[in-house]
Scaffold this active site. Structure first.
Site, PDB file in Angstrom:
ATOM      1  N   LYS A  15       1.044  -1.237   0.121  1.00 23.13           N
ATOM      2  CA  LYS A  15      -0.064  -0.080   0.006  1.00 23.13           C
ATOM      3  C   LYS A  15       0.806   1.333  -0.031  1.00 23.13           C
ATOM      4  O   LYS A  15       1.897   1.271  -0.491  1.00 23.13           O
ATOM      5  CB  LYS A  15      -1.005  -0.162   1.156  1.00 23.13           C
ATOM      6  CG  LYS A  15      -1.733  -1.410   1.202  1.00 23.13           C
ATOM      7  CD  LYS A  15      -2.784  -1.615   2.429  1.00 23.13           C
ATOM      8  CE  LYS A  15      -3.487  -2.769   2.059  1.00 23.13           C
ATOM      9  NZ  LYS A  15      -4.688  -2.917   2.984  1.00 23.13           N
ATOM     10  N   HIS A 105      -8.874  -3.544  -5.928  1.00 26.32           N
ATOM     11  CA  HIS A 105      -8.657  -3.603  -4.399  1.00 26.32           C
ATOM     12  C   HIS A 105      -9.768  -2.783  -3.749  1.00 26.32           C
ATOM     13  O   HIS A 105     -10.024  -1.905  -4.525  1.00 26.32           O
ATOM     14  CB  HIS A 105      -7.314  -3.203  -3.999  1.00 26.32           C
ATOM     15  CG  HIS A 105      -6.999  -3.385  -2.647  1.00 26.32           C
ATOM     16  ND1 HIS A 105      -7.312  -2.685  -1.463  1.00 26.32           N
ATOM     17  CD2 HIS A 105      -6.191  -4.468  -1.985  1.00 26.32           C
ATOM     18  CE1 HIS A 105      -7.207  -3.192  -0.556  1.00 26.32           C
ATOM     19  NE2 HIS A 105      -6.530  -4.298  -0.613  1.00 26.32           N
ATOM     20  N   GLU A 107      -9.888  -0.876  -1.531  1.00 26.39           N
ATOM     21  CA  GLU A 107      -9.459   0.569  -1.159  1.00 26.39           C
ATOM     22  C   GLU A 107      -9.585   1.312  -2.418  1.00 26.39           C
ATOM     23  O   GLU A 107      -9.738   2.652  -2.410  1.00 26.39           O
ATOM     24  CB  GLU A 107      -7.992   0.479  -0.532  1.00 26.39           C
ATOM     25  CG  GLU A 107      -7.896   0.256   1.046  1.00 26.39           C
ATOM     26  CD  GLU A 107      -6.709  -0.592   1.539  1.00 26.39           C
ATOM     27  OE1 GLU A 107      -5.833  -0.125   0.549  1.00 26.39           O
ATOM     28  OE2 GLU A 107      -6.784  -1.259   2.468  1.00 26.39           O
ATOM     29  N   GLU A 175     -10.980 -11.100  -0.942  1.00 27.73           N
ATOM     30  CA  GLU A 175     -10.373 -10.345   0.099  1.00 27.73           C
ATOM     31  C   GLU A 175     -11.747  -9.865   0.731  1.00 27.73           C
ATOM     32  O   GLU A 175     -12.269  -8.579   0.248  1.00 27.73           O
ATOM     33  CB  GLU A 175      -9.559  -8.984  -0.317  1.00 27.73           C
ATOM     34  CG  GLU A 175      -8.395  -9.652  -0.636  1.00 27.73           C
ATOM     35  CD  GLU A 175      -7.007  -8.557  -0.754  1.00 27.73           C
ATOM     36  OE1 GLU A 175      -6.083  -8.860   0.301  1.00 27.73           O
ATOM     37  OE2 GLU A 175      -7.322  -7.511  -1.103  1.00 27.73           O
ATOM     38  N   SER A 221      -6.045  -9.716   6.874  1.00 26.06           N
ATOM     39  CA  SER A 221      -5.354  -9.954   8.185  1.00 26.06           C
ATOM     40  C   SER A 221      -4.659 -11.316   8.236  1.00 26.06           C
ATOM     41  O   SER A 221      -4.808 -12.106   8.993  1.00 26.06           O
ATOM     42  CB  SER A 221      -6.879  -9.820   9.180  1.00 26.06           C
ATOM     43  OG  SER A 221      -7.252  -8.583   9.300  1.00 26.06           O
TER      44      SER A 221
HETATM   45  P1  PGA Z   1      -4.408  -6.853   5.543  1.00 27.01           P
HETATM   46  O1  PGA Z   1      -4.610  -6.214   4.118  1.00 27.01           O
HETATM   47  O2  PGA Z   1      -3.296  -8.009   5.407  1.00 27.01           O
HETATM   48  O3  PGA Z   1      -3.462  -5.560   6.328  1.00 27.01           O
HETATM   49  O4  PGA Z   1      -5.737  -7.018   6.190  1.00 27.01           O
HETATM   50  C1  PGA Z   1      -4.813  -7.281   3.158  1.00 27.01           C
HETATM   51  C2  PGA Z   1      -5.067  -6.243   1.491  1.00 27.01           C
HETATM   52  O5  PGA Z   1      -5.540  -5.049   1.676  1.00 27.01           O
HETATM   53  O6  PGA Z   1      -4.622  -6.728   0.414  1.00 27.01           O
END
Ligand code: PGA
Length: 263
Positions: A15, A105, A107, A175, A221
Site C-alpha cells: 500500500k 482492491h 481501497e 479479500e 488480516s
Molecule cells: P491486510 O490487508 O493484510 O492488512 O488485512 C490485505 C490487503 O488489503 O490486501
C-alpha cells in the site's frame, strides 16, 4: 491437475508504505532472512507490490542481486498513454519488469470510486501490456449480512472476466472487506467456500483448464500465525498480505508457511 499442483503465491501489498530507500533495505533484509532460514525459493512464488516511486529501485536490486521475487504494481491506468495527469500506463510498468498488477482492491473501489466497469477496463489494460492482473473481489460486512459471503465477489469476478481470453494468465484474490486491516481474518473454511465459488466462475467463463491453473488467493488480516490454515484448503493457493508484509520476520514466516502447514 491435483489441487496443490499450483505453485503457491505469497503477495505483499505494501500500500502507501515504504519509500524507495526503505523498500530496498526491506527487500534485502527479507532475502537474507529467507536465505538464513535455508528457504526453498522454488517452492513458493513471492511477489512484492511497492508504491510506484519504489519500482525502479526495487527492480534494480532484484536484478543485481538475483533475488527471485516477482515485482508487482498496485494499480495502472485504463489508458495506454496521453493527457491523463497522474496516471501510470501498463506499458511503463512492463518496461520496469513489473510482472503483475493489483486491480480492484477494495481501497481503490471505496476511496477512488472504482466500479466494476473500471476494474474490467484495467484488467484489459493489464493484459494488453502482458501484465498479470491480480483481480481483487470481496464483500463488505453489509453485503455479508444482506447477500451472504459469495454473491458479491462472484458478481465482481464475473464482470472482471468479461472479454478475458481463456488462455490469459490471471490471479484472483478473495479479500472480504471486513477482514482487511481489521485483525479479524476469515476462517479457512469461509475462505475455502468463496474461493471454490470463484474457481467455478473461472471454469464457467474461461474453461476448466483455466480454473485448474489459476491461483486464487485469500487476503485480509493474514499473519504468520494463521497462514497455514488457509493454505491447507484445496482452493486457496496463496495470500495477498497487507500489514504483515511490512515486517521482515513476519513476512518471511508467512512465505515459509510450508514449514508450519503440515503438508
Ligand atoms: P491486510 O490487508 O493484510 O492488512 O488485512 C490485505 C490487503 O488489503 O490486501
Amino acid at each position: 491437475m491435483g489441487v496443490k499442483d499450483r505453485t503457491p503465491l505469497i503477495a505483499g501489498n505494501w500500500k502507501m508504505n515504504l519509500d524507495h530507500l526503505q523498500a530496498v533495505a526491506f527487500v534485502q533484509k527479507l532475502h537474507w532472512a529467507l536465505k538464513d532460514a535455508k528457504h526453498d525459493f522454488e517452492s513458493v512464488d513471492v511477489t512484492v507490490f511497492p508504491p510506484f516511486t519504489d519500482l525502479r529501485s526495487v527492480q534494480t536490486l532484484l536484478d543485481a542481486d538475483k533475488i527471485p521475487f516477482g515485482l508487482g504494481a498496485q494499480d495502472l491506468s485504463v489508458h495506454d498513454s496521453g493527457a491523463y495527469t497522474g496516471e501510470i500506463s501498463g506499458a511503463f510498468l512492463k518496461r520496469l519488469d513489473v510482472a503483475s498488477v493489483i486491480i480492484g482492491h477494495s481501497e481503490r473501489r471505496e476511496y477512488h470510486a472504482e466500479g466494476d466497469d473500471v476494474v474490467s477496463a484495467k484488467v484489459q489494460a493489464a493484459l494488453r501490456h502482458g501484465l498479470v492482473p491480480v483481480i481483487c473481489v470481496g464483500e463488505t460486512s453489509e453485503d455479508l449480512e444482506k447477500y451472504g459471503a459469495s454473491a458479491v465477489p462472484v458478481g465482481q469476478l464475473e464482470k472482471a472476466l468479461e472479454g478475458v481470453a481463456a488462455d490469459a494468465e490471471i490471479v484472483v484474490a478473495y479479500e472480504p472487506v471486513w477482514a482487511i486491516g481489521s485483525g479479524q481474518a476469515a476462517t479457512p473454511q469461509q475462505a475455502q467456500e468463496v474461493c471454490q465459488k470463484l474457481r467455478d466462475v473461472i471454469a464457467q467463463r474461461l474453461g476448466e483448464d483455466a480454473a485448474a491453473k489459476t491461483r486464487v488467493l485469500y487476503g485480509g488480516s493474514v499473519k504468520a500465525s494463521n497462514i497455514a490454515g488457509f493454505l491447507r484448503e484445496p482452493d486457496v493457493d496463496g495470500a495477498l498480505v497487507g500489514g504483515a508484509s511490512l515486517k521482515v520476520d513476519e513476512f518471511a514466516s508467512i512465505i515459509r508457511f510450508q514449514k508450519h502447514v503440515g503438508v
